[in-house]
Scaffold this motif. Structure first.
Motif, PDB file in Angstrom:
ATOM      1  N   ALA A   7      -5.111  -7.036   9.283  1.00  0.00           N
ATOM      2  CA  ALA A   7      -5.305  -6.522   7.930  1.00  0.00           C
ATOM      3  C   ALA A   7      -4.627  -7.375   6.875  1.00  0.00           C
ATOM      4  O   ALA A   7      -5.047  -7.402   5.738  1.00  0.00           O
ATOM      5  N   ARG A   8      -3.551  -8.077   7.234  1.00  0.00           N
ATOM      6  CA  ARG A   8      -2.818  -8.872   6.258  1.00  0.00           C
ATOM      7  C   ARG A   8      -2.545 -10.246   6.842  1.00  0.00           C
ATOM      8  O   ARG A   8      -1.501 -10.502   7.423  1.00  0.00           O
ATOM      9  N   PRO A   9      -3.506 -11.180   6.713  1.00  0.00           N
ATOM     10  CA  PRO A   9      -3.322 -12.490   7.291  1.00  0.00           C
ATOM     11  C   PRO A   9      -2.137 -13.243   6.698  1.00  0.00           C
ATOM     12  O   PRO A   9      -1.570 -14.109   7.314  1.00  0.00           O
ATOM     13  N   VAL A  10      -1.798 -12.934   5.465  1.00  0.00           N
ATOM     14  CA  VAL A  10      -0.628 -13.537   4.841  1.00  0.00           C
ATOM     15  C   VAL A  10       0.217 -12.396   4.285  1.00  0.00           C
ATOM     16  O   VAL A  10      -0.203 -11.701   3.373  1.00  0.00           O
ATOM     17  N   ALA A  11       1.403 -12.186   4.837  1.00  0.00           N
ATOM     18  CA  ALA A  11       2.251 -11.093   4.357  1.00  0.00           C
ATOM     19  C   ALA A  11       2.824 -11.425   2.998  1.00  0.00           C
ATOM     20  O   ALA A  11       3.127 -12.571   2.686  1.00  0.00           O
ATOM     21  N   ALA A  12       2.947 -10.429   2.176  1.00  0.00           N
ATOM     22  CA  ALA A  12       3.520 -10.644   0.852  1.00  0.00           C
ATOM     23  C   ALA A  12       4.949 -11.139   0.994  1.00  0.00           C
ATOM     24  O   ALA A  12       5.720 -10.661   1.825  1.00  0.00           O
ATOM     25  N   VAL A  14       7.381 -10.646  -0.701  1.00  0.00           N
ATOM     26  CA  VAL A  14       8.387  -9.662  -1.044  1.00  0.00           C
ATOM     27  C   VAL A  14       8.893  -8.942   0.197  1.00  0.00           C
ATOM     28  O   VAL A  14       9.932  -8.315   0.183  1.00  0.00           O
ATOM     29  N   GLY A  15       8.140  -9.053   1.307  1.00  0.00           N
ATOM     30  CA  GLY A  15       8.602  -8.507   2.563  1.00  0.00           C
ATOM     31  C   GLY A  15       8.023  -7.147   2.877  1.00  0.00           C
ATOM     32  O   GLY A  15       7.520  -6.456   2.014  1.00  0.00           O
ATOM     33  N   ALA A  16       8.097  -6.773   4.148  1.00  0.00           N
ATOM     34  CA  ALA A  16       7.524  -5.520   4.602  1.00  0.00           C
ATOM     35  C   ALA A  16       8.602  -4.504   4.951  1.00  0.00           C
ATOM     36  O   ALA A  16       8.386  -3.596   5.722  1.00  0.00           O
ATOM     37  N   ALA A  17       9.785  -4.693   4.394  1.00  0.00           N
ATOM     38  CA  ALA A  17      10.861  -3.755   4.668  1.00  0.00           C
ATOM     39  C   ALA A  17      10.513  -2.379   4.124  1.00  0.00           C
ATOM     40  O   ALA A  17       9.722  -2.242   3.198  1.00  0.00           O
ATOM     41  N   ILE A  18      11.131  -1.366   4.703  1.00  0.00           N
ATOM     42  CA  ILE A  18      10.899  -0.004   4.247  1.00  0.00           C
ATOM     43  C   ILE A  18      11.364   0.132   2.794  1.00  0.00           C
ATOM     44  O   ILE A  18      12.471  -0.263   2.436  1.00  0.00           O
ATOM     45  N   ILE A  19      10.483   0.679   1.968  1.00  0.00           N
ATOM     46  CA  ILE A  19      10.791   0.851   0.554  1.00  0.00           C
ATOM     47  C   ILE A  19      11.189   2.296   0.326  1.00  0.00           C
ATOM     48  O   ILE A  19      10.476   3.214   0.723  1.00  0.00           O
ATOM     49  N   THR A  20      12.316   2.501  -0.307  1.00  0.00           N
ATOM     50  CA  THR A  20      12.723   3.856  -0.670  1.00  0.00           C
ATOM     51  C   THR A  20      12.474   4.069  -2.155  1.00  0.00           C
ATOM     52  O   THR A  20      12.677   3.173  -2.976  1.00  0.00           O
ATOM     53  N   ALA A  21      12.014   5.268  -2.498  1.00  0.00           N
ATOM     54  CA  ALA A  21      11.721   5.571  -3.890  1.00  0.00           C
ATOM     55  C   ALA A  21      13.017   5.724  -4.676  1.00  0.00           C
ATOM     56  O   ALA A  21      14.016   6.251  -4.175  1.00  0.00           O
ATOM     57  N   GLY A  22      12.982   5.244  -5.912  1.00  0.00           N
ATOM     58  CA  GLY A  22      14.159   5.346  -6.759  1.00  0.00           C
ATOM     59  C   GLY A  22      13.801   5.780  -8.164  1.00  0.00           C
ATOM     60  O   GLY A  22      12.645   5.664  -8.576  1.00  0.00           O
ATOM     61  N   PRO A  23      14.758   6.283  -8.929  1.00  0.00           N
ATOM     62  CA  PRO A  23      14.473   6.757 -10.289  1.00  0.00           C
ATOM     63  C   PRO A  23      14.101   5.601 -11.203  1.00  0.00           C
ATOM     64  O   PRO A  23      14.797   4.580 -11.237  1.00  0.00           O
ATOM     65  N   THR A  87       1.005   2.477   2.102  1.00  0.00           N
ATOM     66  CA  THR A  87       0.883   3.928   2.204  1.00  0.00           C
ATOM     67  C   THR A  87      -0.495   4.444   1.803  1.00  0.00           C
ATOM     68  O   THR A  87      -1.049   5.334   2.456  1.00  0.00           O
ATOM     69  N   TYR A  88      -1.046   3.922   0.717  1.00  0.00           N
ATOM     70  CA  TYR A  88      -2.277   4.476   0.151  1.00  0.00           C
ATOM     71  C   TYR A  88      -3.533   3.677   0.502  1.00  0.00           C
ATOM     72  O   TYR A  88      -4.606   3.970  -0.018  1.00  0.00           O
ATOM     73  N   ASP A  89      -3.418   2.696   1.371  1.00  0.00           N
ATOM     74  CA  ASP A  89      -4.545   1.784   1.604  1.00  0.00           C
ATOM     75  C   ASP A  89      -5.799   2.498   2.088  1.00  0.00           C
ATOM     76  O   ASP A  89      -6.913   2.212   1.616  1.00  0.00           O
ATOM     77  N   LYS A  90      -5.660   3.401   3.035  1.00  0.00           N
ATOM     78  CA  LYS A  90      -6.849   4.088   3.557  1.00  0.00           C
ATOM     79  C   LYS A  90      -7.479   4.988   2.497  1.00  0.00           C
ATOM     80  O   LYS A  90      -8.710   5.116   2.429  1.00  0.00           O
ATOM     81  N   THR A  91      -6.645   5.602   1.683  1.00  0.00           N
ATOM     82  CA  THR A  91      -7.165   6.439   0.602  1.00  0.00           C
ATOM     83  C   THR A  91      -7.938   5.594  -0.403  1.00  0.00           C
ATOM     84  O   THR A  91      -9.010   5.990  -0.884  1.00  0.00           O
ATOM     85  N   THR A 411      -0.159  -0.874   9.584  1.00  0.00           N
ATOM     86  CA  THR A 411       0.479   0.408   9.871  1.00  0.00           C
ATOM     87  C   THR A 411       1.554   0.696   8.839  1.00  0.00           C
ATOM     88  O   THR A 411       2.461  -0.115   8.651  1.00  0.00           O
ATOM     89  N   PRO A 412       1.464   1.842   8.141  1.00  0.00           N
ATOM     90  CA  PRO A 412       2.508   2.171   7.159  1.00  0.00           C
ATOM     91  C   PRO A 412       3.859   2.318   7.827  1.00  0.00           C
ATOM     92  O   PRO A 412       3.961   2.628   9.023  1.00  0.00           O
ATOM     93  N   SER A 413       4.918   2.101   7.078  1.00  0.00           N
ATOM     94  CA  SER A 413       6.265   2.280   7.611  1.00  0.00           C
ATOM     95  C   SER A 413       6.458   3.734   8.019  1.00  0.00           C
ATOM     96  O   SER A 413       5.855   4.636   7.448  1.00  0.00           O
ATOM     97  N   PRO A 414       7.304   3.994   9.030  1.00  0.00           N
ATOM     98  CA  PRO A 414       7.448   5.373   9.545  1.00  0.00           C
ATOM     99  C   PRO A 414       7.965   6.366   8.514  1.00  0.00           C
ATOM    100  O   PRO A 414       7.770   7.562   8.668  1.00  0.00           O
ATOM    101  N   THR A 415       8.616   5.883   7.463  1.00  0.00           N
ATOM    102  CA  THR A 415       9.145   6.817   6.466  1.00  0.00           C
ATOM    103  C   THR A 415       8.217   6.992   5.283  1.00  0.00           C
ATOM    104  O   THR A 415       8.501   7.753   4.381  1.00  0.00           O
ATOM    105  N   ALA A 416       7.099   6.261   5.277  1.00  0.00           N
ATOM    106  CA  ALA A 416       6.182   6.345   4.139  1.00  0.00           C
ATOM    107  C   ALA A 416       5.401   7.645   4.170  1.00  0.00           C
ATOM    108  O   ALA A 416       5.137   8.208   5.226  1.00  0.00           O
ATOM    109  N   THR A 417       5.020   8.124   3.016  1.00  0.00           N
ATOM    110  CA  THR A 417       4.174   9.305   2.934  1.00  0.00           C
ATOM    111  C   THR A 417       2.798   8.963   3.488  1.00  0.00           C
ATOM    112  O   THR A 417       2.191   7.978   3.064  1.00  0.00           O
ATOM    113  N   PRO A 418       2.269   9.711   4.464  1.00  0.00           N
ATOM    114  CA  PRO A 418       0.968   9.372   5.029  1.00  0.00           C
ATOM    115  C   PRO A 418      -0.113   9.333   3.958  1.00  0.00           C
ATOM    116  O   PRO A 418      -0.124  10.148   3.038  1.00  0.00           O
TER     117      PRO A 418
END
Length: 450
Positions: A7-12, A14-23, A87-91, A411-418
């Motif tokens: 799905a991603r032949p070239v990874a961004a 910025v990295g694929a680390a788990i992103i946590t939401a912030g204010p 997270t939202y790719d399939k949607t 595959t979304p990260s395990p902590t991402a909202t499905p």
């Protein structure tokens, strides 16, 4: 066109680390992790206005029209691309594929009452972004993204109208929706121009380049792009486009700007670099509403007088989208883009302090906080202006043989909202009602279709 599984032949970068939401109010525009974190929060708030999911498309609730759903999917494609949050790719894919229509060109009979040429262009922008990024297209029964983009282009090209003004697209398509059938607007024509430019680069087909030149030349000749490179709203067909409406909107400028930037990259002709630069310089008029709000974006046709209708409240987002993207192709404009949009991104983040969660985004960024008015347009404007800060860390749009058909999703990260989450509705602060613009032109009476 080749088919691949990855799905991603070239990874961004910025990295694929788990992103946590912030204010949003904590945004640090110099820190990619902070930008990702804030963008994640705003993306979640944005998607609460869309009640579809990975398996089902659902039209946006009133007062939002069908075109803005296409605009939303374009914004979320950028979010995925710039942050590498899938997270939202399939949607997104489900929404885009659900709207292809019986001829695979996004001409939907159920929307003939409210579908204009400009509406079609916005779905085309999203489809082309999907093609240029090798975004997954899982349905083998539907043509690949690039072919869908070509189908949209063919639909627009078939309506090039030489009866009046020597050419141009009318705003509307169907006689059942007469508001705009006598109006040739820059958003419809600019959309056709931009799609022509992007297809020329993506495919190398001379026909698309010829049409891009033709649409630009026509727009300039009738005066919808003036001598200072302001992109004006449109003109009456029956008056042979001699009555150009001087109202201008930020998104019109950026639609032409990005098409010119794409052609600067594709043709290497310096005239396109100059045109990109001049549109951006003219677009400074959309910044600095007051001396103490230097380089903060605003919609000058309506914002200060509280006349922005629902559509207009989303325009700043598209300006950010296409201006950031233009800098990829014309690096010489990067200092100006940084000067304007980095300041605006910081101001947008400060506006995202409303609602019961304290993260809903406001409309007027120059007030230094939340102005009490929020909605889908406000969320998209803030999102695109903030996640665009990461534009240089993501892969450039693909072209030619590098455009591939991808059938599987990352595959979304395990902590991402499905992405199957039905997206609960926005909080009670909700989208605030706004008076519609009172100018008499068809351009400023947008979308009164239902």
């Amino acid at each position: 066109m080749k088919f691949f599984k990855s799905a991603r032949p070239v990874a961004a970068a910025v990295g694929a680390a788990i992103i946590t939401a912030g204010p949003p109010k904590g945004l640090n525009i110099s820190e990619p992790s902070s930008i990702q974190s804030v963008a994640k929060t705003i993306a979640a708030d944005t998607m609460r206005y869309y009640h579809g999911n990975a398996k089902e498309f659902v039209d946006l609730d009133a007062p939002y029209y069908w075109w803005e759903c296409g605009a939303l999917m374009g914004a979320m494609l950028d979010y995925s691309h710039y942050t590498n949050d899938t997270t939202y790719d399939k949607t997104i894919a489900t929404a885009l594929l659900a709207q292809v229509g019986p001829e695979f060109n996004y001409m939907l009979p159920e929307h003939f009452g409210d579908e204009g040429n400009d509406d079609l262009a916005f779905w085309g922008f999203a489809v082309m972004s999907a093609a240029e990024r090798n975004f997954p297209q899982p349905e083998s029964s539907i043509p690949p993204w690039l072919n869908l983009g070509e189908n949209i282009w063919n639909s627009l090209a078939s309506r090039w109208n030489t009866t009046h003004c020597g050419g141009g697209l009318l705003w509307q398509i169907f006689a059942s929706n007469p508001n705009g059938l006598d109006y040739k607007n820059t958003v419809s024509n600019g959309g056709f121009f931009q799609l022509s430019a992007r297809l020329a680069r993506a495919t190398g087909n001379q026909t698309y380049l010829d049409w891009a030149n033709k649409v630009w030349d026509w727009t300039k000749e009738v005066g919808m792009i003036d001598e200072e490179y302001n992109v004006l709203d449109g003109a009456s067909a029956r008056k042979n486009c001699k009555d150009v409406n001087p109202v201008s909107f930020s998104y019109s400028a950026s639609i032409y700007m990005y098409g010119a930037a794409v052609l600067a990259d594709h043709t290497k002709d310096p005239k396109w670099t100059e045109r990109t630069t001049r549109i951006l310089e003219a677009a400074r008029s959309f910044f600095s509403p007051f001396e103490n709000a230097t380089n903060i974006m605003y919609e000058h046709a309506c914002e200060q007088v509280d006349k922005c209708n629902v559509d207009m409240r989303s325009f700043k987002g598209y300006f950010s989208r296409f201006t950031y993207a233009s800098a990829l192709y014309v690096p010489s404009i990067l200092p100006t883009v940084t000067e304007l949009l980095h300041t605006s991104a910081a101001a947008a983040a400060k506006s995202c302090t409303g609602g019961k969660n304290g993260t809903s985004c406001g409309h007027k960024w120059y007030v230094g906080g939340f102005d009490g008015q929020t909605g889908l347009g406000e969320e998209m404007c803030a999102l695109e202006t903030i996640h665009g800060l990461l534009v240089d860390k993501a892969p450039r749009p693909f072209k030619g043989e590098d455009i591939k058909v991808i059938r599987t999703f990352a595959t979304p990260s395990p902590t991402a909202t499905p992405s199957t989450n039905p997206n609960p509705k926005p909080d009670a602060a909700g989208p605030a009602a706004t008076p519609e613009a009172t100018q008499s032109s068809a351009a400023t009476q947008r979308r009164r279709r239902r």
